[in-house]
Design an enzyme around this catalytic site. Structure first.
Site, PDB file in Angstrom:
ATOM      1  N   ASN A   1       0.807  -1.226   0.000  1.00  0.00           N
ATOM      2  CA  ASN A   1       0.000   0.000   0.000  1.00  0.00           C
ATOM      3  C   ASN A   1       0.837   1.272   0.000  1.00  0.00           C
ATOM      4  O   ASN A   1       0.284   2.374   0.086  1.00  0.00           O
ATOM      5  CB  ASN A   1      -0.965   0.008   1.190  1.00  0.00           C
ATOM      6  CG  ASN A   1      -0.255   0.016   2.541  1.00  0.00           C
ATOM      7  OD1 ASN A   1       0.973   0.060   2.616  1.00  0.00           O
ATOM      8  ND2 ASN A   1      -1.036  -0.032   3.611  1.00  0.00           N
ATOM      9  N   LYS A   2       2.153   1.151  -0.104  1.00  0.00           N
ATOM     10  CA  LYS A   2       3.014   2.338  -0.053  1.00  0.00           C
ATOM     11  C   LYS A   2       3.151   2.975  -1.438  1.00  0.00           C
ATOM     12  O   LYS A   2       2.782   2.393  -2.445  1.00  0.00           O
ATOM     13  CB  LYS A   2       4.391   1.962   0.511  1.00  0.00           C
ATOM     14  CG  LYS A   2       4.341   1.410   1.935  1.00  0.00           C
ATOM     15  CD  LYS A   2       3.685   2.396   2.882  1.00  0.00           C
ATOM     16  CE  LYS A   2       3.853   2.018   4.357  1.00  0.00           C
ATOM     17  NZ  LYS A   2       3.107   0.815   4.742  1.00  0.00           N
ATOM     18  N   ASN A   3       3.706   4.188  -1.463  1.00  0.00           N
ATOM     19  CA  ASN A   3       3.800   4.933  -2.724  1.00  0.00           C
ATOM     20  C   ASN A   3       4.654   4.212  -3.759  1.00  0.00           C
ATOM     21  O   ASN A   3       4.413   4.331  -4.954  1.00  0.00           O
ATOM     22  CB  ASN A   3       4.354   6.330  -2.479  1.00  0.00           C
ATOM     23  CG  ASN A   3       3.384   7.191  -1.696  1.00  0.00           C
ATOM     24  OD1 ASN A   3       2.194   6.891  -1.619  1.00  0.00           O
ATOM     25  ND2 ASN A   3       3.876   8.268  -1.112  1.00  0.00           N
TER      26      ASN A   3
END
Length: 371
Positions: A181-183
């Site tokens: 879910n990180k950039n």
């Protein structure tokens, strides 16, 4: 079909680089993409050294031990965060000292930090929350005044800046996560960044079971971890890093869309993310909403979930975590801002792979609920 809170965007060289790993046979932590990712990500964050690890929690474990945090020490940190920082602190026998949140940014309230410092305080863990960085200048001033170490947890803010300087470039050590879910993501993965060569070498040793240079291979003088990252994960991360500026544009576009379309919620007592501070513009790692009450949050979340729209609650504050209360930590502590955020906050779909059609459906269902 359910609209998940997060959908990664894998539209660059991910498959090409993963295929290269498979065809060359370099799939372990010795593969060339590991060093490439370390070099390119540390350069992107304006740091001298990068040590890629298996996940963000591993990065925190290594950072704290490398800074020689030990039993009896105190480490100041926010109560409103994921459990990882407090878990890493307590695993070393040290004591987390908690700070309530700023009601505006949802980050640690830096005005409360100095009162928490004692003769046992050795470090401050700064955790940037949800898209806006912590106000770093006061933290840096306190660290200098009291000779404290700073661990900057920038897991959620790849590409964000504070007063024009990259998040992850502050303090003695910074840590990142590359969870899905990180950039940018490698599925799982993390990074420790520092400008100190000796500290970097120490982190590399701790990552790899504390194998000793110039010693017999399987003779160990210290306990470390097997926290290595694989070449497969690093290859995915390199491909993602190539697209980081595009990803940041997408994130801010989504955040601006929600800010415009959901502004009516503020008239109903809801709080939306702060758009900007004096130091930065919101990166909208996630788009959070704080309801006026827990009951109202649960009702809106129930409606969205029934319409197959994913939501995720905010972090549960550390001083109310059953696992820590059982261990005798944080007895009778109250941090009212963090308690409200934990009870009334949630976030809605805003992953990089979320389509415009899906964003519009989320807005439509929220409007429908209030209509």
């Amino acid at each position: 079909m359910v609209i998940p809170v997060n959908t990664p965007l894998l539209a660059g060289n991910e498959l090409k680089y993963l295929t290269e790993c498979v065809t060359t046979g370099w799939i372990s932590s010795d593969g060339p993409f590991v060093a490439k990712f370390e070099q390119e990500f540390s350069k992107y964050c304006h740091r001298n050294f990068g040590i890629a690890v298996s996940n963000g929690s591993a990065a925190l474990d290594i950072a704290l031990k490398a800074l020689e945090i030990q039993a009896g020490d105190e480490v100041i940190m926010p109560t409103f965060t994921i459990i990882s920082p407090a878990q890493s602190v307590t695993a070393l026998g040290a004591t987390p000292v908690l700070v309530d949140s700023d009601p505006h940014t949802w980050n640690m309230d830096v005005k409360l930090v100095e009162a928490k410092i004692t003769s046992r305080t050795k470090a401050i863990v700064v955790v940037h929350i949800y898209g806006i960085p912590v106000d770093m200048d006061p933290i840096i001033a306190l660290a200098k005044k009291y000779k404290l170490k700073i661990i900057e947890d920038a897991a959620q803010l790849h590409g964000q800046t504070y007063k024009g300087k990259s998040c992850g470039s502050f303090g003695d050590i910074s840590t990142f996560s590359f969870y899905a879910n990180k950039n940018i993501t490698s599925g799982e993965g993390g990074m420790v960044l520092t400008d100190d060569k000796a500290l970097a070498e120490r982190c590399r040793k701790l990552r790899n079971l504390c194998f000793e240079p110039n010693q017999p291979r399987f003779v160990h003088h210290e306990i470390g971890w097997n926290y290595r990252i694989s070449n497969l994960q690093a290859a995915l991360a390199v491909a993602q890093l190539e697209q980081i500026e595009h990803f940041l544009t997408i994130k801010r576009s989504m955040g601006n869309f929600y800010q415009q379309k959901l502004a009516f919620l503020k008239e109903k007592g809801y709080q939306l993310p702060v758009i900007q501070t004096d130091a930065s513009q919101n990166l909208y790692w996630v788009f959070g909403i704080v309801a006026p009450s827990e009951t109202e949050k649960e009702a809106l979340v129930k409606h969205l979930n029934e319409q197959k729209i994913g939501t995720r609650p905010f972090f549960w504050a550390m001083h109310e975590q059953p696992v820590f209360l059982k261990k005798g930590f944080f007895q009778n502590e109250q941090h009212p801002i963090a308690e409200k955020l934990a009870r009334c906050g949630f976030y809605i779909p805003s992953g990089l792979g979320t389509s415009q059609e899906q964003l519009e459906k989320v807005v439509y269902q929220i409007e429908k609920y209030f209509a």
